[in-house]
Scaffold this active site. Structure first.
Site, short mmCIF file in Angstrom:
data_model
loop_
_atom_site.label_atom_id
_atom_site.label_comp_id
_atom_site.label_asym_id
_atom_site.label_seq_id
_atom_site.Cartn_x
_atom_site.Cartn_y
_atom_site.Cartn_z
N TYR A 1 -1.86 0.44 10.23
CA TYR A 1 -2.07 -0.35 9.01
C TYR A 1 -0.84 -0.26 8.09
O TYR A 1 -0.27 -1.29 7.68
CB TYR A 1 -3.33 0.13 8.29
N THR B 1 0.81 -1.22 0.00
CA THR B 1 0.00 0.00 0.00
C THR B 1 0.85 1.27 0.00
O THR B 1 1.95 1.29 0.55
CB THR B 1 -0.90 0.02 1.26
#
Ligand code: UDP
Length: 337
Positions: free
Chosen positions: A141, A117
């Site tokens: 995250y 990501t």
């Protein structure tokens, strides 16, 4: 037919990857605990209902299907939730990947495409963001995905597992055939919320922040169609099968769109005036995230085909306008088998 283990294969991007793999002649074996994924999304190969916390279940799935490589999507991926509860994020994402890598090493599987990501970069210092941009995540995250990327380097060095970490920008849109699409509960992402508001499935869309240092004051993101992401994973797999080396690579278009541009696209496609509410910034949102996409193009020959904003919005509208009955029917037909 080569079997590919797709962890998170019942999820949003994972299920689109299964469809693309199947069309390319692979057998996608979805490994999913169905905590956020959906049984109806597994349509192109078997479902192994299991959890990465159970390393023996991973080994069993690999052996049963004679898996040749892995695409790894399974992860907890809600940034806001990770700020409130980092524990499950580290346990599921880092711990789960550790088990997966151990099972792969035990079974002699040496190729992995990772769903990573742009959240691993943190606040951008330069736009567009290149792969060598410093990685300083600002939420748990992103931190877990960075930890996974770092782990992979050691499994390559020690166990000879070659990998490709694909750092997505904003995944959006739905399968153009309408067979699968985005179905998070609760939904937090801009495009599905805007589409649902236009279709009358929710009251309005809140715009989070109108005072950003961007041309129209709203935040800018690089939206990539989920089928384009899936095709990049297939290209990544082929790169590894051809003996290509381990690498991290952005998946984005290089073009940013503001929240207001997304609103206009949804209004254009649905021919509806979107009910909007102007709201404060959402904590932790950077003003602008745009990829430098050249590496994916040079290395993988990948070019987004469906990632213009209107196509993303049109496919999302197609999915959300018919998804409820389709999902029920899909669930029913699977139970009947
Ligand atoms: N956003 C918004 N309203 C919403 C959801 C999102 O204005 O209901 C904004 C959000 O602040 C961000 C952009 O839309 O600037 C994209 O958000 P999304 O959650 O889709 O993806 P993210 O970039 O956070 O991964």
């Amino acid at each position: 037919m080569s079997a590919i283990l797709v962890t998170g294969g019942a999820g949003y991007v994972g299920s689109h990857a299964c469809k693309v793999l199947s069309a390319a002649g692979f057998l996608p074996v979805a490994f999913d605990n169905l905590s956020t994924g959906h049984r109806w999304a597994v349509q192109w190969g078997p479902l192994e209902h299991g959890d990465l916390a159970d390393v023996e279940a991973v080994r069993r799935a690999i052996r049963r299907h004679r898996v040749e490589a892995v695409m790894h999507f399974a992860a907890s991926s809600d940034v806001g939730e990770s700020m409130r509860q980092p524990g499950p994020y580290f346990r599921n994402n880092v711990g789960g990947t550790l088990n997966l890598l151990e099972a792969m090493a035990d079974c002699g599987i040496r190729r992995l495409v990772l769903s990573s990501t742009c959240a691993s970069y943190g606040l951008p210092q330069v736009i567009p963001i290149r792969e060598d941009h410093p990685q300083q995540p600002i939420n748990p995250y992103g931190e877990t995905k960075l930890a996974i990327e770092r782990m992979l380097r050691w499994w390559d060095q020690v166990h000879g597992i070659s990998w490709l970490a694909l750092r997505y920008f904003n995944a959006a849109g739905a399968d153009p055939d309408g067979e699968i699409g985005e179905a998070h509960e609760p939904e937090t992402h801009l495009i599905p919320i805007a589409v649902q508001a236009a279709l009358g499935q929710r009251e309005n869309l809140g715009i989070f922040g109108t005072d950003y240092p961007t041309p129209d004051g709203t935040a800018v993101r690089d939206y990539v169609h989920v089928t384009d992401l899936a095709e990049a994973h297939l290209a990544g797999l082929r790169h590894l099968f051809a003996g290509g080396g381990s690498l991290a690579c952005n998946l984005g278009t290089g073009r940013g769109h503001s929240v207001r541009e997304v609103v206009r696209a949804v209004e254009r496609v649905t021919r509806t005036a979107l009910p909007i509410r102007l709201m404060a910034r959402r904590p932790g949102d950077p003003p602008q995230l745009v990829a430098e996409p050249r590496l994916a193009s040079e290395l993988l020959g990948w070019r987004p085909r469906l990632s213009d904003l209107d196509t993303i919005v049109a496919t999302a509208c197609g999915w959300h306008s018919k998804s409820r009955p389709t999902r029920r029917q899909a669930a029913h037909s699977i139970q009947m088998k």
